[in-house]
Scaffold this motif. Structure first.
Motif, PDB file in Angstrom:
ATOM      1  N   LYS A 132       0.836  -1.203   0.000  1.00 57.15           N
ATOM      2  CA  LYS A 132       0.000   0.000   0.000  1.00 57.15           C
ATOM      3  C   LYS A 132       0.870   1.253   0.000  1.00 57.15           C
ATOM      4  CE  LYS A 132      -3.751   2.177   2.550  1.00 57.15           C
ATOM      5  NZ  LYS A 132      -4.617   2.075   3.734  1.00 57.15           N
ATOM      6  N   LYS A 133       1.917   1.247   0.800  1.00 54.24           N
ATOM      7  CA  LYS A 133       2.820   2.398   0.867  1.00 54.24           C
ATOM      8  C   LYS A 133       3.530   2.598  -0.463  1.00 54.24           C
ATOM      9  CE  LYS A 133       6.695   4.215   3.490  1.00 54.24           C
ATOM     10  NZ  LYS A 133       7.671   3.955   4.547  1.00 54.24           N
ATOM     11  N   ARG A 134       3.962   1.507  -1.070  1.00 56.16           N
ATOM     12  CA  ARG A 134       4.666   1.591  -2.345  1.00 56.16           C
ATOM     13  C   ARG A 134       3.749   2.118  -3.444  1.00 56.16           C
ATOM     14  NH1 ARG A 134       6.416  -3.559  -2.840  1.00 56.16           N
ATOM     15  NH2 ARG A 134       4.771  -4.092  -4.281  1.00 56.16           N
ATOM     16  N   LEU A 135       2.492   1.634  -3.463  1.00 59.13           N
ATOM     17  CA  LEU A 135       1.555   2.089  -4.478  1.00 59.13           C
ATOM     18  C   LEU A 135       1.109   3.527  -4.249  1.00 59.13           C
ATOM     19  CD1 LEU A 135      -0.635  -1.090  -4.961  1.00 59.13           C
ATOM     20  CD2 LEU A 135       1.103  -0.180  -6.497  1.00 59.13           C
ATOM     21  N   ALA A 136       1.151   3.972  -3.015  1.00 57.99           N
ATOM     22  CA  ALA A 136       0.741   5.336  -2.699  1.00 57.99           C
ATOM     23  C   ALA A 136       1.805   6.357  -3.073  1.00 57.99           C
ATOM     24  CB  ALA A 136       0.403   5.442  -1.224  1.00 57.99           C
ATOM     25  N   ARG A 142       5.486   9.486  -6.892  1.00 54.94           N
ATOM     26  CA  ARG A 142       6.709   9.618  -7.677  1.00 54.94           C
ATOM     27  C   ARG A 142       7.191   8.252  -8.149  1.00 54.94           C
ATOM     28  NH1 ARG A 142      12.335  12.681  -6.060  1.00 54.94           N
ATOM     29  NH2 ARG A 142      13.398  12.155  -7.969  1.00 54.94           N
ATOM     30  N   PHE A 143       7.155   7.278  -7.252  1.00 59.12           N
ATOM     31  CA  PHE A 143       7.535   5.911  -7.604  1.00 59.12           C
ATOM     32  C   PHE A 143       6.671   5.413  -8.763  1.00 59.12           C
ATOM     33  CE2 PHE A 143       6.714   1.359  -7.009  1.00 59.12           C
ATOM     34  CZ  PHE A 143       7.993   0.849  -7.070  1.00 59.12           C
ATOM     35  N   PHE A 144       5.365   5.637  -8.665  1.00 57.59           N
ATOM     36  CA  PHE A 144       4.434   5.194  -9.704  1.00 57.59           C
ATOM     37  C   PHE A 144       4.727   5.898 -11.023  1.00 57.59           C
ATOM     38  CE2 PHE A 144       0.368   5.590 -11.964  1.00 57.59           C
ATOM     39  CZ  PHE A 144       0.074   4.256 -12.128  1.00 57.59           C
ATOM     40  N   ALA A 145       4.925   7.220 -10.989  1.00 55.09           N
ATOM     41  CA  ALA A 145       5.159   7.984 -12.213  1.00 55.09           C
ATOM     42  C   ALA A 145       6.449   7.547 -12.902  1.00 55.09           C
ATOM     43  CB  ALA A 145       5.194   9.474 -11.889  1.00 55.09           C
ATOM     44  N   GLU A 146       7.500   7.360 -12.136  1.00 53.10           N
ATOM     45  CA  GLU A 146       8.781   6.940 -12.724  1.00 53.10           C
ATOM     46  C   GLU A 146       8.669   5.560 -13.363  1.00 53.10           C
ATOM     47  OE1 GLU A 146      11.621   7.147  -9.584  1.00 53.10           O
ATOM     48  OE2 GLU A 146      11.743   9.333  -9.647  1.00 53.10           O
ATOM     49  N   ASN A 147       8.035   4.634 -12.660  1.00 47.98           N
ATOM     50  CA  ASN A 147       7.919   3.278 -13.199  1.00 47.98           C
ATOM     51  C   ASN A 147       6.985   3.219 -14.403  1.00 47.98           C
ATOM     52  OD1 ASN A 147       9.741   1.918 -11.580  1.00 47.98           O
ATOM     53  ND2 ASN A 147       8.262   1.763  -9.924  1.00 47.98           N
ATOM     54  N   MET A 148       5.914   3.999 -14.396  1.00 46.60           N
ATOM     55  CA  MET A 148       5.011   4.011 -15.546  1.00 46.60           C
ATOM     56  C   MET A 148       5.688   4.631 -16.762  1.00 46.60           C
ATOM     57  SD  MET A 148       2.392   2.322 -14.951  1.00 46.60           S
ATOM     58  CE  MET A 148       1.497   2.723 -16.423  1.00 46.60           C
ATOM     59  N   SER A 149       6.448   5.708 -16.573  1.00 47.76           N
ATOM     60  CA  SER A 149       7.142   6.315 -17.715  1.00 47.76           C
ATOM     61  C   SER A 149       8.194   5.350 -18.265  1.00 47.76           C
ATOM     62  CB  SER A 149       7.764   7.649 -17.333  1.00 47.76           C
ATOM     63  OG  SER A 149       8.728   7.474 -16.332  1.00 47.76           O
ATOM     64  N   CYS A 150       8.849   4.613 -17.390  1.00 49.81           N
ATOM     65  CA  CYS A 150       9.820   3.607 -17.836  1.00 49.81           C
ATOM     66  C   CYS A 150       9.122   2.505 -18.627  1.00 49.81           C
ATOM     67  CB  CYS A 150      10.550   3.030 -16.626  1.00 49.81           C
ATOM     68  SG  CYS A 150      11.726   1.737 -17.035  1.00 49.81           S
TER      69      CYS A 150
END
Length: 141
Positions: free
Chosen positions: A72-76, A79-87
């Motif tokens: 839950k913390k990781r998905l929240a 920035r982590f989500f945006a970087e991984n989605m752009s990758c």
């Protein structure tokens, strides 16, 4: 009192210190002593089994809760989500461009997020493309 002492503290003797199993076997037959020993054995292992099961269940529940909180913390983390989605989108675009014959590195092709979004607006992503993306180590991260 003797039964309590025998079950709780495993001191199975009478008031003179003689073993109860031998006395029960001598006065009532060994069948009763055997039944008593069997019940005592089953109760001991049964109780131990219940205690261990409760302990293991609580440990597994805590591990599952901890894992869910970390997820839950990781998905929240936006920035982590945006970087991984752009990758991931960059990897998909690289696969599609490689399929079309345009070979360029993702880092030089997509310098900004706007360029990445613009490049990916009208793409057809097939299962074949996704299978190729999954085979890339950078996309699996």
């Amino acid at each position: 009192f003797t039964l309590f002492r025998c079950i709780v503290s495993k001191e199975c003797t009478d008031h003179k210190g003689r073993p109860i199993f031998a006395l029960v076997g001598a006065f009532h037959g060994w069948g009763y002593a055997f039944v008593y020993c069997l019940i005592d054995l089953l109760m001991t292992f049964g109780l131990f089994n219940v205690i261990v099961a409760i302990f293991i269940e609580s440990v597994l529940a805590k591990a599952k809760t901890n894992e869910a909180l970390l997820k839950k913390k990781r998905l929240a983390d936006e920035r982590f989500f945006a970087e991984n989605m752009s990758c991931l989108v960059a990897e998909v675009l690289d696969v599609i461009h490689a399929k079309e014959g345009r070979h360029r590195a993702a880092s030089s092709l997509y310098a900004s997020v706007d360029a990445l979004v613009e490049s990916s607006a009208d793409l057809l992503i097939t299962p074949e493309v996704m299978n190729q993306v999954r085979s890339r180590p950078r996309a699996v991260e």
